[in-house]
Design a protein around this motif. Structure first.
Motif, PDB file in Angstrom:
ATOM      1  N   ASN A  80       0.844  -1.189   0.000  1.00 21.52           N
ATOM      2  CA  ASN A  80       0.000   0.000   0.000  1.00 21.52           C
ATOM      3  C   ASN A  80       0.880   1.240   0.000  1.00 21.52           C
ATOM      4  O   ASN A  80       1.941   1.260   0.628  1.00 21.52           O
ATOM      5  N   VAL A  81       0.421   2.281  -0.644  1.00 17.87           N
ATOM      6  CA  VAL A  81       1.091   3.579  -0.573  1.00 17.87           C
ATOM      7  C   VAL A  81       0.027   4.650  -0.834  1.00 17.87           C
ATOM      8  O   VAL A  81      -0.873   4.457  -1.661  1.00 17.87           O
ATOM      9  N   GLY A  82       0.097   5.755  -0.094  1.00 17.79           N
ATOM     10  CA  GLY A  82      -0.911   6.782  -0.307  1.00 17.79           C
ATOM     11  C   GLY A  82      -0.676   8.019   0.531  1.00 17.79           C
ATOM     12  O   GLY A  82       0.324   8.147   1.249  1.00 17.79           O
ATOM     13  N   LEU A  83      -1.622   8.941   0.429  1.00 16.81           N
ATOM     14  CA  LEU A  83      -1.554  10.229   1.112  1.00 16.81           C
ATOM     15  C   LEU A  83      -2.633  10.316   2.191  1.00 16.81           C
ATOM     16  O   LEU A  83      -3.607   9.551   2.169  1.00 16.81           O
ATOM     17  N   ILE A  84      -2.457  11.260   3.099  1.00 16.46           N
ATOM     18  CA  ILE A  84      -3.395  11.446   4.201  1.00 16.46           C
ATOM     19  C   ILE A  84      -3.752  12.927   4.312  1.00 16.46           C
ATOM     20  O   ILE A  84      -2.881  13.794   4.274  1.00 16.46           O
ATOM     21  N   GLY A  85      -5.038  13.189   4.458  1.00 11.82           N
ATOM     22  CA  GLY A  85      -5.521  14.513   4.809  1.00 11.82           C
ATOM     23  C   GLY A  85      -6.445  14.380   6.003  1.00 11.82           C
ATOM     24  O   GLY A  85      -7.374  13.563   5.988  1.00 11.82           O
ATOM     25  N   GLU A  86      -6.201  15.146   7.051  1.00  8.33           N
ATOM     26  CA  GLU A  86      -6.953  14.980   8.299  1.00  8.33           C
ATOM     27  C   GLU A  86      -7.494  16.328   8.761  1.00  8.33           C
ATOM     28  O   GLU A  86      -6.774  17.323   8.809  1.00  8.33           O
ATOM     29  N   MET A  87      -8.787  16.338   9.135  1.00 11.77           N
ATOM     30  CA  MET A  87      -9.450  17.540   9.638  1.00 11.77           C
ATOM     31  C   MET A  87      -9.838  17.330  11.103  1.00 11.77           C
ATOM     32  O   MET A  87     -10.520  16.352  11.431  1.00 11.77           O
ATOM     33  N   ARG A  88      -9.394  18.229  11.943  1.00 12.05           N
ATOM     34  CA  ARG A  88      -9.700  18.148  13.369  1.00 12.05           C
ATOM     35  C   ARG A  88     -11.134  18.601  13.615  1.00 12.05           C
ATOM     36  O   ARG A  88     -11.505  19.744  13.310  1.00 12.05           O
ATOM     37  N   LEU A  89     -11.979  17.715  14.176  1.00  7.13           N
ATOM     38  CA  LEU A  89     -13.348  18.060  14.523  1.00  7.13           C
ATOM     39  C   LEU A  89     -13.514  18.331  16.015  1.00  7.13           C
ATOM     40  O   LEU A  89     -14.379  19.107  16.422  1.00  7.13           O
ATOM     41  N   HIS A  90     -12.681  17.644  16.798  1.00  6.05           N
ATOM     42  CA  HIS A  90     -12.782  17.706  18.254  1.00  6.05           C
ATOM     43  C   HIS A  90     -11.456  17.212  18.811  1.00  6.05           C
ATOM     44  O   HIS A  90     -10.633  16.642  18.081  1.00  6.05           O
ATOM     45  N   GLU A  91     -11.254  17.409  20.101  1.00  7.45           N
ATOM     46  CA  GLU A  91     -10.010  16.932  20.719  1.00  7.45           C
ATOM     47  C   GLU A  91      -9.787  15.444  20.491  1.00  7.45           C
ATOM     48  O   GLU A  91      -8.656  14.993  20.336  1.00  7.45           O
ATOM     49  N   PHE A  92     -10.878  14.684  20.442  1.00  8.81           N
ATOM     50  CA  PHE A  92     -10.761  13.234  20.322  1.00  8.81           C
ATOM     51  C   PHE A  92     -11.331  12.703  19.002  1.00  8.81           C
ATOM     52  O   PHE A  92     -11.499  11.499  18.843  1.00  8.81           O
ATOM     53  N   LEU A  93     -11.640  13.589  18.058  1.00 11.53           N
ATOM     54  CA  LEU A  93     -12.333  13.172  16.848  1.00 11.53           C
ATOM     55  C   LEU A  93     -11.746  13.881  15.630  1.00 11.53           C
ATOM     56  O   LEU A  93     -11.636  15.109  15.613  1.00 11.53           O
ATOM     57  N   ASP A  94     -11.379  13.087  14.608  1.00  7.39           N
ATOM     58  CA  ASP A  94     -10.834  13.635  13.368  1.00  7.39           C
ATOM     59  C   ASP A  94     -11.508  12.974  12.174  1.00  7.39           C
ATOM     60  O   ASP A  94     -11.846  11.780  12.208  1.00  7.39           O
ATOM     61  N   LEU A  95     -11.679  13.745  11.108  1.00  8.10           N
ATOM     62  CA  LEU A  95     -12.174  13.225   9.840  1.00  8.10           C
ATOM     63  C   LEU A  95     -10.987  13.087   8.898  1.00  8.10           C
ATOM     64  O   LEU A  95     -10.215  14.038   8.725  1.00  8.10           O
ATOM     65  N   ARG A  96     -10.859  11.915   8.292  1.00  8.38           N
ATOM     66  CA  ARG A  96      -9.639  11.641   7.529  1.00  8.38           C
ATOM     67  C   ARG A  96      -9.970  11.068   6.156  1.00  8.38           C
ATOM     68  O   ARG A  96     -10.884  10.253   6.013  1.00  8.38           O
ATOM     69  N   ILE A  97      -9.222  11.498   5.145  1.00  6.72           N
ATOM     70  CA  ILE A  97      -9.261  10.867   3.828  1.00  6.72           C
ATOM     71  C   ILE A  97      -7.877  10.268   3.565  1.00  6.72           C
ATOM     72  O   ILE A  97      -6.862  10.852   3.939  1.00  6.72           O
ATOM     73  N   GLU A  98      -7.862   9.089   2.943  1.00 10.35           N
ATOM     74  CA  GLU A  98      -6.594   8.397   2.692  1.00 10.35           C
ATOM     75  C   GLU A  98      -6.569   7.810   1.284  1.00 10.35           C
ATOM     76  O   GLU A  98      -6.602   6.591   1.093  1.00 10.35           O
ATOM     77  N   PRO A  99      -6.541   8.638   0.241  1.00  8.45           N
ATOM     78  CA  PRO A  99      -6.457   8.086  -1.115  1.00  8.45           C
ATOM     79  C   PRO A  99      -5.143   7.330  -1.285  1.00  8.45           C
ATOM     80  O   PRO A  99      -4.072   7.823  -0.927  1.00  8.45           O
ATOM     81  N   GLY A 100      -5.239   6.120  -1.814  1.00  7.25           N
ATOM     82  CA  GLY A 100      -4.026   5.319  -1.929  1.00  7.25           C
ATOM     83  C   GLY A 100      -4.119   4.261  -3.002  1.00  7.25           C
ATOM     84  O   GLY A 100      -5.192   3.980  -3.566  1.00  7.25           O
ATOM     85  N   LEU A 101      -2.968   3.688  -3.301  1.00  8.42           N
ATOM     86  CA  LEU A 101      -2.844   2.597  -4.265  1.00  8.42           C
ATOM     87  C   LEU A 101      -2.533   1.317  -3.502  1.00  8.42           C
ATOM     88  O   LEU A 101      -1.623   1.288  -2.675  1.00  8.42           O
TER      89      LEU A 101
END
Length: 238
Positions: A74-95
């Motif tokens: 696997n190989v890919g990128l990560i984008g993460e958005m902080r929603l809360h101290e304990f909660l994040d929304l993440r996208i991980e497009p990868g091959l």
């Protein structure tokens, strides 16, 4: 199975090594890393894909297919958005690349030639997951979490539009698959970056099989549905 255990041992070794750097009252590394609204990174890792078959109870032909699994990458990128101290929304497009061999076990002995009983399925997935990451509070320089959510995969090696089928030696699958993913991991805060080993399962919801033209095909006539099951071990750098 032996390869999977080896990968798990490797992940535990990384975790043990990282934990060994910290004492009971460590100096906190990159304290404000998780306070940013947006974070970016990349991941490298391994995968092992399998198939789950559902069979038609009243059809003829083969009634069992064995899957010879292998280790892919696997190989890919990560984008993460902080929603809360304990909660994040993440996208991980990868091959995700992997190869599986299907072995058809119910051919008569006279017809059990490699051309009949073996199909090599090479898959190159472009995966698009949308994940929710739920973390505990940070303990010194490490923080465990669970992660999960839906994903869509494009199989570049599907052969869906190929006019040939298994009668010509071509195994066909659908290009687009819909999945859900569940996993867990530990964030380790090193001096200059965050290192995260994680393990995750992926489960396809949609039927991936493109049946042969002949409804009584010896290869697909007995199969009601075929879905991917996979295991990912990723190492993330943010």
């Amino acid at each position: 199975m032996r390869n999977t255990l080896f990968l798990l041992m490797g992940m535990l070794f990384f975790a043990h090594t990282a934990l060994g750097q910290f004492n009971e009252k460590p100096v906190l590394n990159i304290e404000n890393k998780d306070k940013k609204f947006l974070n970016y990174g990349y991941f490298l890792g391994f995968n092992q894909y399998d198939f789950k078959f559902d069979y038609k109870a009243d059809s003829g032909g083969v009634d069992d297919v064995l899957v010879d699994k292998s280790i892919g990458f696997n190989v890919g990128l990560i984008g993460e958005m902080r929603l809360h101290e304990f909660l994040d929304l993440r996208i991980e497009p990868g091959l995700h690349y992997n190869a599986r061999n299907l072995v058809y076990t119910k051919f008569p002995e006279a017809e059990s030639t490699p051309q009949n009983i073996l199909r090599e399925v090479k898959s190159t997935y472009i995966n698009f997951p949308l994940l929710l990451k739920v973390s505990t509070k940070r303990f010194g320089n490490w923080k465990p979490f669970i992660i999960g959510g839906p994903s869509v995969s494009l199989n570049l090696g599907s052969n869906e539009t190929n006019l040939d089928d298994n009668s010509s030696g071509t195994f066909r699958m659908k290009k687009w698959n819909y999945n859900y993913e569940l996993g867990f991991g530990i964030d380790f805060y090193l001096e200059y970056f965050k290192f995260t080993p994680s393990i995750r399962g992926v489960f396809t919801l949609s039927d991936e099989l493109v049946p042969d033209t002949d409804p009584n095909s010896r290869w697909t006539g007995n199969i009601d549905a075929m879905r991917t099951r996979g295991l990912f071990i990723n190492f993330t750098f943010e």
